[in-house]
Write an enzyme that holds these catalytic residues in place. Structure first.
Site, PDB file in Angstrom:
ATOM      1  N   HIS A 191       0.745  -1.239   0.059  1.00 52.61           N
ATOM      2  CA  HIS A 191      -0.046   0.104   0.059  1.00 52.61           C
ATOM      3  C   HIS A 191       0.823   1.403   0.049  1.00 52.61           C
ATOM      4  O   HIS A 191       1.958   1.153   0.257  1.00 52.61           O
ATOM      5  CB  HIS A 191      -0.948   0.028   1.393  1.00 52.61           C
ATOM      6  CG  HIS A 191      -2.258  -0.718   0.953  1.00 52.61           C
ATOM      7  ND1 HIS A 191      -2.382  -1.863   1.258  1.00 52.61           N
ATOM      8  CD2 HIS A 191      -3.590  -0.111   0.547  1.00 52.61           C
ATOM      9  CE1 HIS A 191      -3.588  -2.218   1.100  1.00 52.61           C
ATOM     10  NE2 HIS A 191      -4.355  -1.329   0.409  1.00 52.61           N
ATOM     11  N   LYS A 247      -0.658   4.920   4.524  1.00 43.71           N
ATOM     12  CA  LYS A 247      -1.503   4.121   5.146  1.00 43.71           C
ATOM     13  C   LYS A 247      -1.228   3.828   6.461  1.00 43.71           C
ATOM     14  O   LYS A 247       0.019   3.748   6.803  1.00 43.71           O
ATOM     15  CB  LYS A 247      -1.742   2.727   4.483  1.00 43.71           C
ATOM     16  CG  LYS A 247      -2.446   1.984   4.982  1.00 43.71           C
ATOM     17  CD  LYS A 247      -3.097   0.932   3.930  1.00 43.71           C
ATOM     18  CE  LYS A 247      -4.007  -0.215   4.472  1.00 43.71           C
ATOM     19  NZ  LYS A 247      -5.476   0.665   4.757  1.00 43.71           N
TER      20      LYS A 247
HETATM   21  N1  LIG Z   1     -12.798  -0.296   3.001  1.00 41.29           N
HETATM   22  C1  LIG Z   1     -12.331   0.149   1.994  1.00 41.29           C
HETATM   23  O1  LIG Z   1     -12.654  -0.241   0.877  1.00 41.29           O
HETATM   24  C2  LIG Z   1     -11.261   1.391   2.160  1.00 41.29           C
HETATM   25  C3  LIG Z   1     -10.587   1.741   0.778  1.00 41.29           C
HETATM   26  C4  LIG Z   1      -9.581   2.789   1.036  1.00 41.29           C
HETATM   27  C5  LIG Z   1      -9.436   3.267   2.256  1.00 41.29           C
HETATM   28  N2  LIG Z   1      -9.965   2.624   3.453  1.00 41.29           N
HETATM   29  C6  LIG Z   1      -9.523   3.136   4.813  1.00 41.29           C
HETATM   30  O2  LIG Z   1     -10.338   4.392   4.689  1.00 41.29           O
HETATM   31  C7  LIG Z   1      -9.635   5.307   5.680  1.00 41.29           C
HETATM   32  C8  LIG Z   1      -9.253   6.681   5.151  1.00 41.29           C
HETATM   33  O3  LIG Z   1      -8.497   6.632   4.127  1.00 41.29           O
HETATM   34  P1  LIG Z   1      -7.934   7.946   3.124  1.00 41.29           P
HETATM   35  O4  LIG Z   1      -6.825   7.211   2.081  1.00 41.29           O
HETATM   36  O5  LIG Z   1      -9.091   8.500   2.689  1.00 41.29           O
HETATM   37  O6  LIG Z   1      -7.121   8.485   4.342  1.00 41.29           O
HETATM   38  P2  LIG Z   1      -6.897  10.046   4.314  1.00 41.29           P
HETATM   39  O7  LIG Z   1      -5.980  10.223   5.349  1.00 41.29           O
HETATM   40  O8  LIG Z   1      -6.741  10.622   2.998  1.00 41.29           O
HETATM   41  O9  LIG Z   1      -8.234  10.782   4.899  1.00 41.29           O
HETATM   42  C9  LIG Z   1      -8.512  10.647   6.382  1.00 41.29           C
HETATM   43  C10 LIG Z   1      -9.467  11.857   6.732  1.00 41.29           C
HETATM   44  O10 LIG Z   1      -9.999  11.771   7.948  1.00 41.29           O
HETATM   45  C11 LIG Z   1      -9.780  12.886   8.558  1.00 41.29           C
HETATM   46  N3  LIG Z   1      -9.845  12.712   9.976  1.00 41.29           N
HETATM   47  C12 LIG Z   1      -9.282  12.471  10.980  1.00 41.29           C
HETATM   48  N4  LIG Z   1      -9.937  12.629  12.043  1.00 41.29           N
HETATM   49  C13 LIG Z   1     -11.142  12.611  11.981  1.00 41.29           C
HETATM   50  C14 LIG Z   1     -12.558  12.683  12.890  1.00 41.29           C
HETATM   51  N5  LIG Z   1     -12.301  12.524  14.183  1.00 41.29           N
HETATM   52  N6  LIG Z   1     -13.576  12.847  12.197  1.00 41.29           N
HETATM   53  C15 LIG Z   1     -13.811  12.751  10.721  1.00 41.29           C
HETATM   54  N7  LIG Z   1     -12.592  13.024  10.143  1.00 41.29           N
HETATM   55  C16 LIG Z   1     -11.596  12.752  10.430  1.00 41.29           C
HETATM   56  C17 LIG Z   1      -8.658  13.412   8.511  1.00 41.29           C
HETATM   57  O11 LIG Z   1      -8.419  14.824   8.443  1.00 41.29           O
HETATM   58  C18 LIG Z   1      -8.368  12.833   6.692  1.00 41.29           C
HETATM   59  O12 LIG Z   1      -8.885  14.219   6.064  1.00 41.29           O
HETATM   60  C19 LIG Z   1      -8.553   4.604   6.199  1.00 41.29           C
HETATM   61  O13 LIG Z   1      -8.798   3.820   7.435  1.00 41.29           O
HETATM   62  C20 LIG Z   1      -8.110   3.522   5.125  1.00 41.29           C
HETATM   63  O14 LIG Z   1      -7.476   2.264   5.544  1.00 41.29           O
HETATM   64  C21 LIG Z   1     -10.882   1.807   3.266  1.00 41.29           C
END
Ligand SMILES: NC(=O)c1ccc[n+]([C@@H]2O[C@H](COP(=O)([O-])OP(=O)(O)OC[C@H]3O[C@@H](n4cnc5c(N)ncnc54)[C@H](O)[C@@H]3O)[C@@H](O)[C@H]2O)c1
Length: 253
Positions: free
Chosen positions: A144, A148
């Site tokens: 990844h 991540k």
């Molecule tokens: N299930 C799936 O299919 C899948 C796919 C991709 C990513 N993910 C997961 O999704 C999550 C986010 O991934 P990303 O790549 O968008 O990450 P990212 O870091 O780009 O975005 C995360 C966002 O969450 C915000 N954040 C932090 N604390 C918060 C809170 N208390 N309330 C609301 N927002 C808050 C951050 O400011 C940031 O903008 C990760 O856990 C990742 O592993 C899951």
């Protein structure tokens, strides 16, 4: 539907685009680090200040350290929630109890892409076949992007669970770098971080004669975002604790 987005990072932005493409509205976006809100009025910097009553469902792709606190708020408010955030898998039973007791609804998934879910089904079938052939060992590796936070990925852990459920000779996941040889009952699940890789997962069944390899390569993040919006549509009107597997099993019928 009126959908709230919690976590407006790489995934949250795509999810908003797909919600709008599919005819939903997004009256609420919650993110403490948001510089540019899509609409200033729709922005809240934390869930305590967010008006959850303005939405029919939330889609949460935030961070592992934030998601459990967020889920408590969704349950208190009985707001249906789709959780894509990973890294809380060990609290699954406690979250299920919370949702059941609150009479709310929640759907979670470590990987919302349709291709990845086909990969899980193929992994389960491969493990079932390998059960009959002791000359093969099974193992997993994933790659990844450098940002991540959790490792191994939720997707890798889900695929690993499918192996443990179907391969009798393995009964525990070993996710550490080993300074010893692997025990036969351990399934080694390892991870590499770097670059901008949206996700590459490999399951191997290896013998001294040959290697079988299953591989899922995500090309971009849109597949995950679309799956999350489809899951929100499916959750509408349901009550209880669901996994994306249940949505996917219904889609296969
Ligand atoms: N299930 C799936 O299919 C899948 C796919 C991709 C990513 N993910 C997961 O999704 C999550 C986010 O991934 P990303 O790549 O968008 O990450 P990212 O870091 O780009 O975005 C995360 C966002 O969450 C915000 N954040 C932090 N604390 C918060 C809170 N208390 N309330 C609301 N927002 C808050 C951050 O400011 C940031 O903008 C990760 O856990 C990742 O592993 C899951």
């Amino acid at each position: 539907m009126k959908i709230g987005i919690v976590g407006y990072g790489r995934m949250g932005r795509l999810i908003r685009e797909i919600c709008l493409e599919r005819g939903h509205t997004v009256p609420l976006v919650v993110d403490p680090n948001l510089q540019q809100a899509p609409h200033r009025s729709a922005l809240a910097d934390d869930l305590a200040r967010a008006n959850l009553n303005s939405v029919e469902c939330v889609i949460d792709f935030s961070l592992p350290e934030a998601v459990l606190g967020n889920i408590e708020k969704y349950a208190e408010n009985k707001t249906p929630a789709v959780i894509g955030t990973t890294g809380w898998e060990d609290k699954r039973d406690a979250v299920q109890t919370l949702i059941d007791q609150s009479g709310s609804s929640l759907l979670y998934g470590s990987n919302f892409s349709v291709g990845a879910n086909i990969f899980f089904a193929m992994t389960a079938r491969l493990a079932e076949l390998i059960n009959h052939f002791p000359q093969y060992d099974m193992l997993m590796h994933e790659f990844h992007h450098r940002h991540k936070k959790d490792s191994p990925s939720g997707t890798a852990l889900t695929a690993a669970e499918h192996i443990l459920q179907n391969l009798e000779r393995k009964n525990e996941i070993q996710r550490e770098t080993l300074q010893r040889s692997i025990e036969p009952q351990e399934l080694h699940v390892t991870a590499t971080r770097g670059g901008d890789i949206p996700g590459l997962h490999m399951v191997l069944a290896d013998s001294s004669e040959d290697t079988l390899e299953l591989r899922h390569t995500a090309r971009n993040r849109r597949g995950f975002a679309l799956g999350a919006v489809l899951a929100a549509e499916w959750l509408h009107g349901k009550q209880g604790f669901f996994s994306f597997d249940e949505y996917f099993a219904e889609a296969l019928r």
